[in-house]
Design a protein around this motif. Structure first.
Motif, PDB file in Angstrom:
ATOM      1  N   HIS A 363       8.474 -11.112 -20.994  1.00 52.97           N
ATOM      2  CA  HIS A 363       8.616  -9.735 -20.526  1.00 52.97           C
ATOM      3  C   HIS A 363      10.061  -9.431 -20.137  1.00 52.97           C
ATOM      4  O   HIS A 363      10.524  -8.289 -20.260  1.00 52.97           O
ATOM      5  N   ARG A 364      10.779 -10.463 -19.697  1.00 52.10           N
ATOM      6  CA  ARG A 364      12.170 -10.304 -19.263  1.00 52.10           C
ATOM      7  C   ARG A 364      13.166 -10.634 -20.374  1.00 52.10           C
ATOM      8  O   ARG A 364      14.379 -10.683 -20.131  1.00 52.10           O
ATOM      9  N   GLY A 365      12.672 -10.911 -21.569  1.00 54.36           N
ATOM     10  CA  GLY A 365      13.558 -11.196 -22.691  1.00 54.36           C
ATOM     11  C   GLY A 365      14.141 -12.595 -22.684  1.00 54.36           C
ATOM     12  O   GLY A 365      15.163 -12.853 -23.332  1.00 54.36           O
ATOM     13  N   ILE A 366      13.495 -13.518 -21.979  1.00 54.30           N
ATOM     14  CA  ILE A 366      13.962 -14.904 -21.903  1.00 54.30           C
ATOM     15  C   ILE A 366      13.239 -15.723 -22.961  1.00 54.30           C
ATOM     16  O   ILE A 366      12.029 -15.637 -23.115  1.00 54.30           O
ATOM     17  N   ARG A 367      13.976 -16.536 -23.689  1.00 53.18           N
ATOM     18  CA  ARG A 367      13.422 -17.285 -24.821  1.00 53.18           C
ATOM     19  C   ARG A 367      12.540 -18.446 -24.357  1.00 53.18           C
ATOM     20  O   ARG A 367      12.745 -19.038 -23.292  1.00 53.18           O
ATOM     21  N   LEU A 368      11.587 -18.794 -25.191  1.00 53.13           N
ATOM     22  CA  LEU A 368      10.722 -19.933 -24.908  1.00 53.13           C
ATOM     23  C   LEU A 368      11.533 -21.224 -24.800  1.00 53.13           C
ATOM     24  O   LEU A 368      11.214 -22.101 -23.989  1.00 53.13           O
ATOM     25  N   GLU A 369      12.592 -21.343 -25.585  1.00 47.76           N
ATOM     26  CA  GLU A 369      13.432 -22.530 -25.511  1.00 47.76           C
ATOM     27  C   GLU A 369      13.959 -22.752 -24.090  1.00 47.76           C
ATOM     28  O   GLU A 369      14.033 -23.888 -23.607  1.00 47.76           O
ATOM     29  N   GLN A 370      14.329 -21.663 -23.430  1.00 50.25           N
ATOM     30  CA  GLN A 370      14.860 -21.775 -22.077  1.00 50.25           C
ATOM     31  C   GLN A 370      13.764 -22.144 -21.083  1.00 50.25           C
ATOM     32  O   GLN A 370      13.976 -22.928 -20.159  1.00 50.25           O
ATOM     33  N   VAL A 371      12.568 -21.590 -21.282  1.00 49.74           N
ATOM     34  CA  VAL A 371      11.444 -21.946 -20.416  1.00 49.74           C
ATOM     35  C   VAL A 371      11.168 -23.441 -20.496  1.00 49.74           C
ATOM     36  O   VAL A 371      10.952 -24.113 -19.473  1.00 49.74           O
ATOM     37  N   VAL A 372      11.194 -23.990 -21.698  1.00 55.18           N
ATOM     38  CA  VAL A 372      10.934 -25.416 -21.869  1.00 55.18           C
ATOM     39  C   VAL A 372      12.041 -26.251 -21.225  1.00 55.18           C
ATOM     40  O   VAL A 372      11.783 -27.313 -20.643  1.00 55.18           O
ATOM     41  N   GLU A 373      13.264 -25.790 -21.300  1.00 54.83           N
ATOM     42  CA  GLU A 373      14.353 -26.482 -20.594  1.00 54.83           C
ATOM     43  C   GLU A 373      14.050 -26.576 -19.103  1.00 54.83           C
ATOM     44  O   GLU A 373      14.163 -27.650 -18.500  1.00 54.83           O
ATOM     45  N   GLY A 389      11.059 -35.069 -22.223  1.00 52.95           N
ATOM     46  CA  GLY A 389      11.680 -33.753 -22.213  1.00 52.95           C
ATOM     47  C   GLY A 389      12.388 -33.329 -23.475  1.00 52.95           C
ATOM     48  O   GLY A 389      13.078 -32.311 -23.470  1.00 52.95           O
ATOM     49  N   ALA A 390      12.227 -34.085 -24.571  1.00 48.50           N
ATOM     50  CA  ALA A 390      12.909 -33.703 -25.810  1.00 48.50           C
ATOM     51  C   ALA A 390      12.131 -34.238 -27.004  1.00 48.50           C
ATOM     52  O   ALA A 390      11.446 -35.258 -26.911  1.00 48.50           O
ATOM     53  N   ILE A 391      12.264 -33.538 -28.120  1.00 47.96           N
ATOM     54  CA  ILE A 391      11.771 -34.027 -29.405  1.00 47.96           C
ATOM     55  C   ILE A 391      12.977 -34.600 -30.130  1.00 47.96           C
ATOM     56  O   ILE A 391      13.774 -33.871 -30.728  1.00 47.96           O
ATOM     57  N   ALA A 392      13.138 -35.915 -29.999  1.00 43.89           N
ATOM     58  CA  ALA A 392      14.331 -36.574 -30.524  1.00 43.89           C
ATOM     59  C   ALA A 392      14.010 -38.042 -30.766  1.00 43.89           C
ATOM     60  O   ALA A 392      13.158 -38.617 -30.088  1.00 43.89           O
ATOM     61  N   PRO A 393      14.681 -38.659 -31.731  1.00 41.15           N
ATOM     62  CA  PRO A 393      14.457 -40.083 -31.952  1.00 41.15           C
ATOM     63  C   PRO A 393      14.686 -40.889 -30.678  1.00 41.15           C
ATOM     64  O   PRO A 393      15.671 -40.677 -29.951  1.00 41.15           O
ATOM     65  N   GLY A 394      13.754 -41.797 -30.405  1.00 37.54           N
ATOM     66  CA  GLY A 394      13.826 -42.622 -29.207  1.00 37.54           C
ATOM     67  C   GLY A 394      13.054 -42.083 -28.034  1.00 37.54           C
ATOM     68  O   GLY A 394      12.765 -42.824 -27.085  1.00 37.54           O
ATOM     69  N   ALA A 395      12.701 -40.803 -28.055  1.00 32.58           N
ATOM     70  CA  ALA A 395      11.949 -40.207 -26.953  1.00 32.58           C
ATOM     71  C   ALA A 395      10.470 -40.562 -27.056  1.00 32.58           C
ATOM     72  O   ALA A 395       9.958 -40.869 -28.140  1.00 32.58           O
ATOM     73  N   ASP A 396       9.782 -40.521 -25.920  1.00 32.59           N
ATOM     74  CA  ASP A 396       8.335 -40.687 -25.937  1.00 32.59           C
ATOM     75  C   ASP A 396       7.711 -39.580 -26.787  1.00 32.59           C
ATOM     76  O   ASP A 396       8.154 -38.426 -26.745  1.00 32.59           O
TER      77      ASP A 396
END
Length: 466
Positions: A363-373, A389-396
């Motif tokens: 509603h405030r124009g904030i991206r989902l990417e920022q919410v996940v951060e 906290g990340a989708i990256a090699p080595g992460a759970d």
């Protein structure tokens, strides 16, 4: 979402992956892009571009309306077991967490009996949780008067830091500390590389406020004024400045201290701050008479204050959003005659945090990417969980299929929380968690595969803004 199963061919044709998830919108490196995620032995091994054809024993293709997110990390959860399991327990809390896309929680040291203020009490807590958790669980230790000698042994035993209150906690077995005790503990924890997290409301300011028995939310709000948070936070900043310790302000509800926090951080004070979904989505003006499901401490404040908290997030003064899930049985939470003075102060929202925050953010124009951060990567950094906290090699391989445009109406009775009480009952939210994977295995609510986590030791600790 579609699922295919492939037999392991014994010749490497599936590239050795246990699971491959593919989608057009996968959150990688801070943005959404088409990707395939290869998982082996509970960890992400490869993140590939579309069309590379990763193969595994199991293949999941996300639906066109779904995005793939890293699991959320909620560092502020009151599970209450053992001792007050009738309030909440590890099984119910972690089922709720998984249903809400939360794959890691850090349990608060109070409301359980015994509180987590010694190594022996931590062992009791771990024994209560063992084999009963559906997500990964770590533990905070507690700072109370007289237990300074327990802090370093608890650090050695893997707690993620220590919580203290500067005001009555609401339970007699977890009393508050004074400013001098807090500062002594900070000095000790600074040398140990640990973190002090503080319920920052000033007892003197609150004692001087009116405390009528009343069903009117405005009367309750007046009993917990902004000045209570501002005064206590000033004491935390001073102690952190003198000791060099890492300190963290819990559940900030008042926007008034934000400038002081920003100035302190700019001057080198190692301070970080969280807020909660209820402070970002609710407003004092909208709380109905006698609706004690809305009571929490510090309180939900006015709409203008809510807007200022969002600005604090966007400006980076507030770094994390966590639930402060603190349920209680109906007899305690739904007070007779709707009396806010006698009702238990805590909001149940563990399963709902992502859609609550996302509904307001979009509603405030904030991206989902920022919410996940704010709800995944930043809390993981706060407590030093490098594999979360990340989708990256080595992460759970803690992952969430989320439908960000699907609306639903909250039904408290359908939640996994132990008690069907939440201020969001009947509220329309946007964003549905479709599936949650923990270490590459989909959480089914019947097989508790969560691990009990221990903090890694470090010289300086991790930290968001600290």
């Amino acid at each position: 979402m579609s699922v295919d199963r492939a037999e392991v061919d014994g010749a490497g044709g599936n590239a050795g992956f246990d699971l491959v998830l593919a989608g057009d919108r996968v959150l990688v490196d801070g943005g959404f892009a088409p990707a395939e995620v290869g998982v082996r032995d509970g960890r992400i091994v490869r993140v590939a571009g579309p069309g590379e054809g990763l193969r595994g024993a199991r293949h999941v293709r996300l639906g066109d309306d779904e995005v793939l997110l890293p699991g959320l990390v909620d560092t502020h959860v009151h599970v209450d077991e053992p001792g007050r399991t009738e309030w909440e327990g590890f099984a119910s809390a972690t089922r709720a967490a998984a249903a809400g896309g939360v794959t890691t929680i850090i349990d608060m040291p109070l409301n359980s009996i015994p509180p987590t203020t010694s190594v022996a009490a931590l062992a009791v807590k771990r024994a209560a949780a063992a084999g009963r958790v559906y997500v990964d669980v770590g533990f905070w230790g507690g700072l109370v008067p007289g237990n300074e000698g327990d802090l370093l042994p608890l650090v050695e035993d893997g707690v993620f830091g220590f919580k203290c209150f500067l005001i009555d906690s609401g339970v007699p077995e977890f009393p508050p500390v004074g400013a001098d005790e807090m500062e002594r503990a900070m000095a000790l924890l600074a040398r140990a590389g640990s973190l002090l997290i503080v319920h920052a409301e000033d007892a003197g300011v609150i004692a001087a406020a009116p405390h009528p028995h009343s069903p009117e939310y405005g009367d309750f709000l007046a009993s917990r004024p902004d000045a209570a948070e501002g005064t206590a936070i000033a004491a935390v900043l001073d102690a952190a400045r003198r000791t060099g310790a890492r300190a963290h302000i819990l559940h900030l509800s008042s926007a008034e201290p934000l400038d002081a926090i920003a100035r302190a951080r700019a001057a080198g004070v190692r301070i970080s701050v969280e807020t909660c979904p209820h402070y970002l989505a609710l407003a004092a003006e909208d709380v109905p008479t006698g609706a004690t499901a809305f009571k929490c401490c510090p309180p939900i404040r006015e709409g203008a204050n809510r807007d200022a908290l969002w600005r604090g997030l966007e400006e980076g003064v507030i770094g994390t959003i966590v639930s402060d899930h603190s349920p209680a049985p109906a007899a305690m939470k739904l007070a007779p005659d709707g009396d806010f003075a006698t009702a238990w102060g805590g909001i149940a929202s563990l399963q709902l945090g992502l859609p609550i925050v996302w509904t307001e953010a979009r509603h405030r124009g904030i991206r989902l990417e920022q919410v996940v951060e704010w709800m995944s990567a930043a809390p993981a950094r706060l407590v030093g969980l490098d594999g979360k906290g990340a989708i990256a090699p080595g992460a759970d391989a803690d992952l969430v299929a989320f439908a960000p445009d699907e609306a639903f109406t909250v039904d408290a009775a359908a939640l996994h929380h132990r008690h069907p009480i939440t201020p969001y009952d009947g509220r329309e939210l946007v964003g549905v968690v479709r599936s949650t994977w923990l270490a590459g295995v989909e959480v089914d609510g019947t097989s508790p595969r969560g691990r009990l986590l221990r903090a890694a030791r470090s010289e300086d600790g991790a930290g968001d803004g600290a």
